[in-house]
Design an enzyme around this catalytic site. Structure first.
Site, short mmCIF file in Angstrom:
data_model
loop_
_atom_site.label_atom_id
_atom_site.label_comp_id
_atom_site.label_asym_id
_atom_site.label_seq_id
_atom_site.Cartn_x
_atom_site.Cartn_y
_atom_site.Cartn_z
N ASP A 163 11.75 120.45 6.56
CA ASP A 163 11.12 119.15 6.80
C ASP A 163 10.44 118.64 5.54
OD1 ASP A 163 11.86 119.41 9.44
OD2 ASP A 163 9.92 120.20 10.07
N ASP A 192 16.71 119.42 7.36
CA ASP A 192 16.29 119.19 8.73
C ASP A 192 15.66 117.81 8.82
OD1 ASP A 192 15.90 119.62 11.41
OD2 ASP A 192 14.33 121.10 11.20
N ASP A 196 8.41 115.31 10.97
CA ASP A 196 8.42 116.00 12.26
C ASP A 196 7.01 116.31 12.74
OD1 ASP A 196 11.15 115.97 12.21
OD2 ASP A 196 11.42 118.13 12.39
N ARG A 245 17.58 110.49 15.40
CA ARG A 245 16.14 110.79 15.39
C ARG A 245 15.38 109.81 14.50
NH1 ARG A 245 15.65 117.45 15.40
NH2 ARG A 245 17.16 117.79 17.08
#
Length: 519
Positions: A163, A192, A196, A245
């Site tokens: 992340d 990734d 997040d 996302r």
């Protein structure tokens, strides 16, 4: 569609600072030349606000090791500090530093078990190259004017679980502003998420930032049953060349306004597992399935208004795929408690292009699509959609009945050394929990919903006294009561699995001896 190349690296640090980096010196700056100049917006302005290192020392760092050293050199883990960063932060110059006011690790910028920190890029720019920023068990954090790029979870080198910026484990009040987060591919290439949040992360704002060239923009909640996150605002950001996302919401409440979404390749805002998204005045362009509930039959909700859909395609509905289009309409009403000013969606591509990302001079929109320098204080003029109402006035009479905290569970935000969450529900006034500073939160929780209508918080004598607090429904985030000094309070009977006593002010480090709950 092919992926676009990441932006070029920012220029190298100034010669004087390069010398400082080589010698391991942290330069103290009497006055910040590029400090935060405007207050936090959106949900980061709630829950007591997000001020970062305001009022504390300002230091300069040109390596990741120096950033860690600045954190470890504070008097305590909550001593305010602003760290001005210039140059390239990478694995070679990011080592672990030890100290009583920090908890760091090599190869990642660790903002762990700390509070009251601002990390801001200055001068020729700050680039975190393959080094992610990890925020864990921390509160009141500002990250501004930085670029974080190519952080990997597999391959070499790895950092922060892949992340760019990752938040987890009881994180509160984070404002990320005017930053650029980018990758060079998706999970198969070792990357990734860009942004997040999981494991009880709340009151976060992402503003005037660029997220691009990634398989995953970001998530809120790590699974369909991990629903402790929420109260997130995204505004005036550019999402570009993102597969999915943008973000993924599992539970909680999020507010997206005046963002430019371009080239969302598979799906965009994915509201699921009971999440509520307020989506207004955004510009969606050259994208697919930009809003809905995707890859699950656990429904999410949205309220839409004022958005522009420019060359957006929509897939058919299925049992686990529910796009909001081709004619998106609201399926819920979503309220937010703060004031904000909307730019017209038609000008969002232009104003976001001129303001979003690192190195844009911290320019913001004035609400009429005109970039300008930020004001010293927020100048929101629009009325909020709704305003959170304060809870009942605290009473001084102790509640009667059985103390339901006895035998329950407990958790909370970062705690001072030598204290325990369990001390607040052990029936003893000689043991206590303290936050790692003057603010923090402690919770009592049960395995199933329990009805309570009053609480009493009892303090132990010590260095500080509570001067401000909020009592929260830990399941929903709703405010049950607010007050100044700790004591007893009664409120309408509420069934919940978790109740949180959040300290918003104290004269020093407070000591909560007992957090009693009653039916």
């Amino acid at each position: 569609m092919g992926r676009r190349s990441p932006s070029t690296r920012l220029q190298a640090a100034l010669a004087a600072l390069a010398v400082a980096a080589a010698t391991g010196v942290i330069l103290t700056i009497p006055e910040a030349s590029a400090a935060v100049t405007a207050g936090a917006t959106g949900y980061a302005s709630q829950n007591g606000g997000t001020t970062g290192g305001a009022g504390g020392q300002t230091v300069r760092a040109t390596t990741g090791t120096q950033i860690h050293a600045a954190l470890c050199g504070r008097a305590s883990s909550s001593t305010p500090i602003t760290i001005q960063v210039e140059g390239t932060i990478n694995h070679a110059n990011t080592a672990k530093v030890s100290g009583t006011s920090c908890n760091t690790a090599a190869g990642v910028i660790e903002l762990k078990q700390i509070s009251n920190v601002t990390l801001v890029g200055v001068g020729a720019g700050a680039v975190f190259d393959q080094v992610g920023i990890h925020i864990r068990e921390s509160s009141n954090i500002i990250i501004q004017n930085v670029t974080v790029k190519n952080v990997k979870k597999s391959g070499s080198p790895t950092s922060n679980g892949g992340d760019a910026i990752g938040m987890e484990s009881d994180v509160r009040n984070v404002w990320v502003d005017h930053s650029t987060l980018e990758a060079s591919g998706g999970e198969s290439e070792g990357f990734d998420g860009l942004f997040d949040m999981k494991d009880n992360t709340q009151y976060v704002t992402l503003s005037y930032s660029v997220l691009r060239n990634s398989g995953r923009g970001g998530l809120v909640g790590s699974s369909e049953t991990e629903l402790s996150n929420g109260f997130i605002t995204y505004h005036h950001n550019l999402y570009e060349n993102i597969d999915s996302r943008a973000p993924l919401l599992r539970g909680g409440t999020a507010h997206m306004y005046d963002n430019h979404y371009r080239q969302l390749n598979e799906s965009g805002i994915n509201s699921r597992a009971g999440a509520h998204a307020k989506v207004e005045n955004n510009y969606f362009e050259d994208s697919k399935d930009v809003l809905g509930t995707f890859y699950t039959d656990a429904a999410g909700y949205w309220q839409v208004a004022g958005n522009v859909f420019d060359n957006v395609t929509w897939s058919p509905k299925g049992t686990d795929y529910n796009p909001a289009g081709p004619n998106p309409t609201s399926n819920a009403t979503v309220s937010v408690p703060y004031a904000y000013t909307l730019d017209s969606a038609s000008c969002v591509p232009d104003v976001v292009a001129r303001t979003a990302g690192a190195g844009k001079g911290l320019l913001v929109s004035d609400g009429s699509c005109t970039p300008q320098s930020p004001s010293p204080t927020p100048t929101a003029t629009a009325s909020p959609t709704s305003t959170a109402t304060a809870g009942p006035t605290p009473t001084t009479a102790p509640p009667s009945g059985t103390n339901l905290s006895l035998g329950a569970g407990s958790d909370g935000s970062s705690k001072a050394d030598g204290t325990s969450y369990g001390n607040v529900r052990d029936g003893s006034l000689s043991t206590y929990w303290s936050p790692a500073g003057t603010t923090g939160s402690v919770s009592v929780k049960w395995g199933s919903p329990t009805t309570i209508s009053s609480v009493r918080v009892r303090e132990a004598a010590g260095a500080g006294t509570v001067t401000g607090w909020r009592l929260l429904n830990g399941d929903t985030g709703a405010v049950l009561a607010t007050g100044g000094a700790a004591g007893a309070v009664t409120f309408p009977a509420t069934a919940l699995s978790k109740v949180t006593f959040e300290i918003t002010g104290a004269t020093g480090t407070p000591r909560v001896a007992e957090f009693e709950t009653y039916a």
